[in-house]
Motif scaffolding. Structure first.
Motif, mmCIF file in Angstrom:
data_model
loop_
_atom_site.group_PDB
_atom_site.id
_atom_site.type_symbol
_atom_site.label_atom_id
_atom_site.label_comp_id
_atom_site.label_asym_id
_atom_site.label_seq_id
_atom_site.Cartn_x
_atom_site.Cartn_y
_atom_site.Cartn_z
ATOM 1 N N LEU A 1 0.848 -1.186 0.000
ATOM 2 C CA LEU A 1 0.000 0.000 0.000
ATOM 3 C C LEU A 1 0.882 1.233 0.000
ATOM 4 O O LEU A 1 1.790 1.358 0.817
ATOM 5 N N SER A 2 0.610 2.155 -0.921
ATOM 6 C CA SER A 2 1.306 3.433 -0.978
ATOM 7 C C SER A 2 0.244 4.510 -0.772
ATOM 8 O O SER A 2 -0.836 4.440 -1.358
ATOM 9 N N PHE A 3 0.537 5.519 0.077
ATOM 10 C CA PHE A 3 -0.481 6.501 0.409
ATOM 11 C C PHE A 3 0.137 7.861 0.716
ATOM 12 O O PHE A 3 1.347 7.985 0.893
ATOM 13 N N THR A 4 -0.723 8.878 0.793
ATOM 14 C CA THR A 4 -0.359 10.195 1.307
ATOM 15 C C THR A 4 -1.389 10.546 2.372
ATOM 16 O O THR A 4 -2.452 9.939 2.440
ATOM 17 N N ARG B 1 6.667 2.454 6.597
ATOM 18 C CA ARG B 1 7.589 3.547 6.298
ATOM 19 C C ARG B 1 6.798 4.839 6.101
ATOM 20 O O ARG B 1 6.003 4.944 5.167
ATOM 21 N N ALA B 2 7.019 5.806 7.028
ATOM 22 C CA ALA B 2 6.341 7.104 6.961
ATOM 23 C C ALA B 2 7.051 8.070 7.903
ATOM 24 O O ALA B 2 7.818 7.649 8.767
ATOM 25 N N GLN C 1 3.728 14.499 4.208
ATOM 26 C CA GLN C 1 3.642 14.624 5.671
ATOM 27 C C GLN C 1 2.658 13.574 6.163
ATOM 28 O O GLN C 1 1.638 13.888 6.760
ATOM 29 N N ALA C 2 2.956 12.324 5.926
ATOM 30 C CA ALA C 2 2.022 11.235 6.167
ATOM 31 C C ALA C 2 2.135 10.659 7.573
ATOM 32 O O ALA C 2 3.172 10.738 8.219
ATOM 33 N N VAL C 3 1.016 10.055 8.013
ATOM 34 C CA VAL C 3 0.939 9.403 9.316
ATOM 35 C C VAL C 3 0.314 8.029 9.123
ATOM 36 O O VAL C 3 -0.754 7.911 8.521
#
Length: 150
Positions: free
Chosen positions: A32-35, A71-72, A55-57
């Motif tokens: 999963l890749s996200f912002t 990873r974030a 600026q991901a959480v």
């Protein structure tokens, strides 16, 4: 610390906006890749990675379960993680957190009851320290609220 479960903030959990929600009955197999904010109440088998420069959480809720790398910039864990955690800014382990893997961090906060089986590796650790022969894995159980890092 339940990371804001029951918060009244519209569209938010743990005080952060949620753009990606993996609900309690969901099982995902794959990366999963996200912002923005990613909130895991279900199960994910694969990597969860924030888009570079965001600026991901990532929040792993009390009943959330991840088998794979996280990873974030900010990683909040109150569930179960099997895999390494890479936080560019901060890692926070809640009282129900169970992590089996290494945590790479700048700042880490561990609440009483949290458990880690692995190594804490500061972002500024010298390369020689990281490539030295592996020491036996350690198990840490939070005995109080502690904060390490710069």
């Amino acid at each position: 610390m339940a990371f804001g479960i029951g918060d009244k903030h519209k569209g938010a959990r743990n005080g952060h906006g949620v753009d990606t929600l993996i609900g309690p009955g969901v099982v995902i197999r794959g990366d999963l890749s996200f912002t923005g904010g990613c909130y895991v109440e279900g199960r994910l088998i694969g990597k969860i990675r924030a888009e570079e420069g965001s600026q991901a959480v990532i929040t792993i809720a009390e009943h959330g379960h991840v088998e794979g790398e996280l990873r974030a910039p900010v990683v909040l864990i109150d569930g179960h993680v099997i895999g390494d955690v890479h936080a560019g800014e901060r890692v926070q382990l809640g009282p129900k957190a169970r992590v089996q893997g290494n945590i790479h961090y700048k700042v880490v906060e561990m609440t009483a009851g949290a458990a880690l089986t692995g190594r804490l590796i500061h972002a500024d650790a010298p390369l020689a320290q990281l490539t030295a022969p592996a020491e036996p894995a350690i198990a840490l159980v939070g005995g109080g609220k502690r904060q390490l890092g710069a």
